[in-house]
Design a protein around this motif. Structure first.
Motif, short mmCIF file in Angstrom:
data_model
loop_
_atom_site.label_atom_id
_atom_site.label_comp_id
_atom_site.label_asym_id
_atom_site.label_seq_id
_atom_site.Cartn_x
_atom_site.Cartn_y
_atom_site.Cartn_z
N HIS A 156 -71.83 4.48 -25.77
CA HIS A 156 -71.98 3.77 -25.00
C HIS A 156 -71.99 3.95 -23.75
CE1 HIS A 156 -71.76 0.28 -28.76
NE2 HIS A 156 -70.85 1.43 -28.81
N ASP A 157 -73.38 3.41 -22.82
CA ASP A 157 -73.78 3.84 -21.40
C ASP A 157 -73.49 2.51 -20.83
OD1 ASP A 157 -75.80 1.91 -21.77
OD2 ASP A 157 -77.34 3.58 -21.64
N GLU A 158 -73.90 2.80 -19.39
CA GLU A 158 -73.04 1.91 -18.74
C GLU A 158 -73.77 0.22 -18.18
OE1 GLU A 158 -70.54 1.57 -17.07
OE2 GLU A 158 -70.28 3.22 -17.26
N LEU B 4 -71.93 -1.68 -21.33
CA LEU B 4 -70.17 -1.65 -20.83
C LEU B 4 -70.70 -2.64 -19.73
CD1 LEU B 4 -68.97 2.01 -20.84
CD2 LEU B 4 -68.20 0.04 -22.58
N PRO C 91 -65.03 -2.81 -23.92
CA PRO C 91 -65.23 -2.10 -23.52
C PRO C 91 -64.13 -0.78 -23.61
CG PRO C 91 -64.54 -3.78 -21.49
CD PRO C 91 -64.92 -3.68 -22.41
N SER D 248 -64.58 1.00 -26.99
CA SER D 248 -65.85 1.63 -27.09
C SER D 248 -65.60 2.96 -26.04
CB SER D 248 -67.23 0.94 -26.33
OG SER D 248 -67.03 -0.91 -27.73
N HIS E 210 -66.94 5.22 -24.60
CA HIS E 210 -68.13 6.13 -22.98
C HIS E 210 -68.66 6.65 -22.58
CE1 HIS E 210 -65.82 2.82 -20.71
NE2 HIS E 210 -65.28 2.82 -21.91
N SER F 137 -68.25 11.19 -21.70
CA SER F 137 -66.97 10.59 -21.64
C SER F 137 -65.73 12.26 -22.36
CB SER F 137 -65.81 9.31 -21.84
OG SER F 137 -65.98 9.62 -23.94
N TRP G 136 -66.40 11.27 -26.30
CA TRP G 136 -67.22 11.00 -26.93
C TRP G 136 -68.30 12.41 -26.75
CZ3 TRP G 136 -72.06 13.33 -24.73
CH2 TRP G 136 -72.89 12.91 -24.86
N ASN H 57 -75.69 4.32 -30.78
CA ASN H 57 -74.89 2.87 -30.11
C ASN H 57 -74.76 1.94 -31.19
OD1 ASN H 57 -77.53 1.64 -29.83
ND2 ASN H 57 -76.97 1.05 -27.46
#
Length: 191
Positions: free
Chosen positions: A50-52, A55, A70, A73, A75, A78, A81, A105
């Motif tokens: 998940h991108d910003e 989130l 968040p 999840s 990120h 990261s 990820w 996603n």
């Protein structure tokens, strides 16, 4: 007896976040990757994150972030990820820069991605699905393949989940109404 049907291997979410869930399945996933690669058959990896935009909230625009929050999840970018080290090593050995990765996603690797177009472009007739989690992303992606018209096999000993009961529930549901549930040995025998 080998099949003349063009098959693709979909390796779902073999990321650091899921390492403990896939320890038992990892050797069989590696076997499948090598088998497909040595037979010049497509291998496509998925990577969940998940991108910003997903989130930021509340309210969170992404259904999964609403479900897990968040903090629960993955990120994008990261350490969680990233693909697991043995998978990254195998990708480098087998595919180099020609690796195919679908970033997603949602549970279903067909939603908001180009996976459908990739498989059609390669004239794939069968999707063979393995990875993590059996009862979430693996099952949902396998159902997505089935619903789009591909013969679909789910590889029961090359998948992992949070618990044995969740793993078995995913296999049971998929096998009842969708495609074949097979072992790694059966897949290799037939492809």
């Amino acid at each position: 007896m080998a099949s003349s049907v063009k098959s693709a291997l979909l390796v779902i979410d073999m990321q650091n976040f899921f390492t403990t869930m896939t320890e038992a399945a990892l050797p069989r996933i590696q076997t499948l990757i090598r088998h497909f690669s040595s037979n010049n058959l497509p291998v496509i990896f998925t990577q969940h994150g998940h991108d910003e935009t997903d989130l930021s909230g509340p309210p969170y625009p992404n259904q999964l972030v609403r479900k897990w929050g968040p903090e629960g999840s993955i990120h994008l970018g990261s350490k969680d990820w990233e693909l697991q080290a043995p998978i990254k090593k195998l990708i480098k050995e087998e595919f180099g820069i020609d690796v195919q990765i679908v970033r997603k996603n949602t549970y279903d690797a067909f939603i908001n991605t180009d996976l459908d177009e990739r498989l059609k472009g390669m004239r794939v007739e069968r999707a063979v699905v393995c990875g993590c989690m059996t009862d979430c992303c693996v099952d949902t992606t396998a159902r997505g393949a089935f619903n789009r018209g591909w013969e679909t096999w789910l590889v029961k000993d090359a998948c992992g989940s949070a618990s044995k009961s969740q793993h078995e529930a995913g296999l049971k549901g998929f096998g009842f109404a969708f495609g074949e549930v097979m072992t790694t040995e059966d897949v290799i025998k037939h492809i």
